[in-house]
Design an enzyme around this catalytic site. Structure first.
Site, PDB file in Angstrom:
ATOM      1  N   SER A  34       0.862  -1.188   0.000  1.00 30.07           N
ATOM      2  CA  SER A  34       0.000   0.000   0.000  1.00 30.07           C
ATOM      3  C   SER A  34       0.895   1.234   0.000  1.00 30.07           C
ATOM      4  CB  SER A  34      -0.874   0.000   1.247  1.00 30.07           C
ATOM      5  OG  SER A  34      -0.059  -0.047   2.399  1.00 30.07           O
ATOM      6  N   LYS A  35       0.311   2.381  -0.128  1.00 32.21           N
ATOM      7  CA  LYS A  35       1.073   3.626  -0.008  1.00 32.21           C
ATOM      8  C   LYS A  35       0.119   4.756   0.304  1.00 32.21           C
ATOM      9  CE  LYS A  35       5.449   4.865  -0.462  1.00 32.21           C
ATOM     10  NZ  LYS A  35       6.632   4.037  -0.221  1.00 32.21           N
TER      11      LYS A  35
END
Ligand code: NAD
Length: 420
Positions: free
Chosen positions: A105-106
């Site tokens: 994720s980011k």
């Protein structure tokens, strides 16, 4: 030059190539072309002058097939949704290549944090945390530092999340201060991993560490620590750069002195650094200086078609995420240069983030030696697997790394896809 650079297209092209080499049917990996979840938030912040400013923020989860999502948070004025999507996908591949039980994720906020006061930065961070709260959590998605974010900011996130829960939840972020459950060795972990990977590739190519000439672009968390550790291990750091430009010295730079200068205050940049025998150079001259190893440790799209043919270093160890465009990568490959790809080379950070999360969940505190030893073991095992795969398939280390990662993610996806 590249047509308009899009990091997500870059990621898709590499994914597609690796999948073809593995002869995967498209059904096996089609879901990986899309993030599982994308959250966009508009974050209102009361500025010091009493006015309200609204900032754009994101949290994007690419894949949770192998475990909770894991990925840093970036504060940068130029971030956009495709960049965050690419960074999230790279995290899935990175966690898979080093075989830790996470997806990718980011997060990001479109802001130049240098233009905010500390109070404004804290309000922005706390409000952003509240707005992404439904997505994050130790079992769901665990943020960490990235460009322009640090341990202090992770501490604010942990505190805000804990306030909402009503109890202390250290495992919701990694890279936080040691005083509130951060891991010893986490701050240095990405740079340390870059050092291990540089040593490994030199060993594999039969080259010595001592006296090897190294360039480091980016003198932040990753580049600064990598430069320091490589310097201490006997490499000659001939050029370093930051957003303002760079410095060069054929005989090798005094890295501790440069880092001490940059640490004086957050305004200090290399453009104003002066020392005997040190030449001030441009960002392009940093990348193209005469050296054996180039470590891009700043941002994406640095090694592009415009500069790639001028690069003299024969070995590239990618400290940054996505520093090399697909076109430039092909030219590097054709020129016989060895690239240790980002998803392997800079994975040290997420490995020690994993250790931090494990310590938080178990309420344990490892000593630094234990952390560094365990990091080295995982990084070297992953290097060997990638190296062997690239030899077996007669391809680059980037393709080798993607094949190792993709194989693991696809297997996990298959096991979990029984639910209609
Ligand atoms: P940072 O904010 O600590 O440092 C960034 C450095 O890059 C600074 O020295 C800055 O001046 C320089 N820089 C920025 N724009 C530049 C430009 N246009 N040209 C040259 N230099 C420029 O960030 P960081 O945490 O060190 O992250 C650097 C890279 O490493 C990013 O790609 C990030 O995603 C990646 N990364 C970071 C971690 C981590 O643990 N922090 C882990 C894995 C990967």
């Amino acid at each position: 030059m590249e047509q308009k650079y899009n990091p997500y297209d870059n990621m898709l092209e590499v994914l597609e190539r690796a999948a073809k080499m593995l002869e995967l049917p498209e059904d096996d990996y089609i879901a990986l072309k899309y993030p599982e979840r994308e959250l966009k938030v508009s974050i209102p912040v009361e500025m010091d002058d009493g006015s309200i400013k609204v900032f754009e923020g994101y949290r994007i989860q690419h894949s949770s097939s192998r475990g909770p999502c894991k990925g840093g948070i970036r504060y940068h004025q130029d971030v956009n949704v495709d960049e965050v999507k690419a960074l999230a996908a790279w995290m899935s591949f990175k966690c898979a290549v080093v075989n830790i039980p996470y997806g990718g994720s980011k997060g990001a906020i479109k802001v130049n944090p240098k233009e905010l006061s500390k109070k404004e930065l804290k309000s922005l961070t706390r409000r952003y945390t509240a707005m992404i709260l439904p997505l994050i959590g130790p079992e769901k998605d665990i943020p960490a530092p990235d460009v322009n974010t640090n341990a202090e900011i992770m501490g604010w996130i942990m505190d805000t999340y804990s306030m909402f829960k009503g109890y202390t939840v250290p495992g919701v972020v990694t890279g936080k201060p040691v005083e509130i459950g951060g891991s010893l060795g986490r701050k240095e972990a990405t740079g340390r991993g870059v050092m291990f990977m540089t040593h490994e590739i030199l060993h594999r190519l039969g080259l010595p560490v001592l006296g090897t000439r190294v360039i480091v672009q980016g003198m932040g968390n990753v580049g600064g620590i990598a430069a320091k550790l490589l310097y201490e291990s006997g490499c000659k750091i001939v050029a370093v750069g930051d957003v303002s430009g760079g410095v060069y010295k054929k005989e090798g730079l005094d890295i501790p002195k440069i880092l001490a200068y940059l640490a004086l205050d957050s305004e200090k940049l290399l453009v104003s650094y002066e020392d005997k025998g040190v030449q001030n150079i441009t960002n392009e001259q940093v990348l193209t200086a005469d050296a054996d190893v180039l470590i891009p440790a700043a941002l994406e799209n640095q090694i592009n078609s415009g500069v790639v043919n001028k690069i003299k270093a024969k070995i590239i160890v990618e400290g940054a995420n996505g520093p090399t465009t697909v076109n430039a990568d092909k030219l590097l490959e054709a020129a016989g240069k060895k690239v240790v790809p980002d998803i392997l080379a800079n994975a040290g950070g997420v490995v020690v983030s994993y250790f931090e999360w494990v310590q938080n969940i178990q309420s344990l505190m490892w000593d630094e030696e234990e952390v560094n030893k365990a990091l080295e073991k995982i990084m070297i095992r992953a290097f060997n697997e990638v190296w062997d795969k690239s030899k077996e398939m007669n391809t680059s280390m980037r393709m080798g790394a993607y094949m190792v990662a993709l194989d693991r993610i696809v297997k996990a996806k298959k096991i979990r896809s029984v639910f209609p």
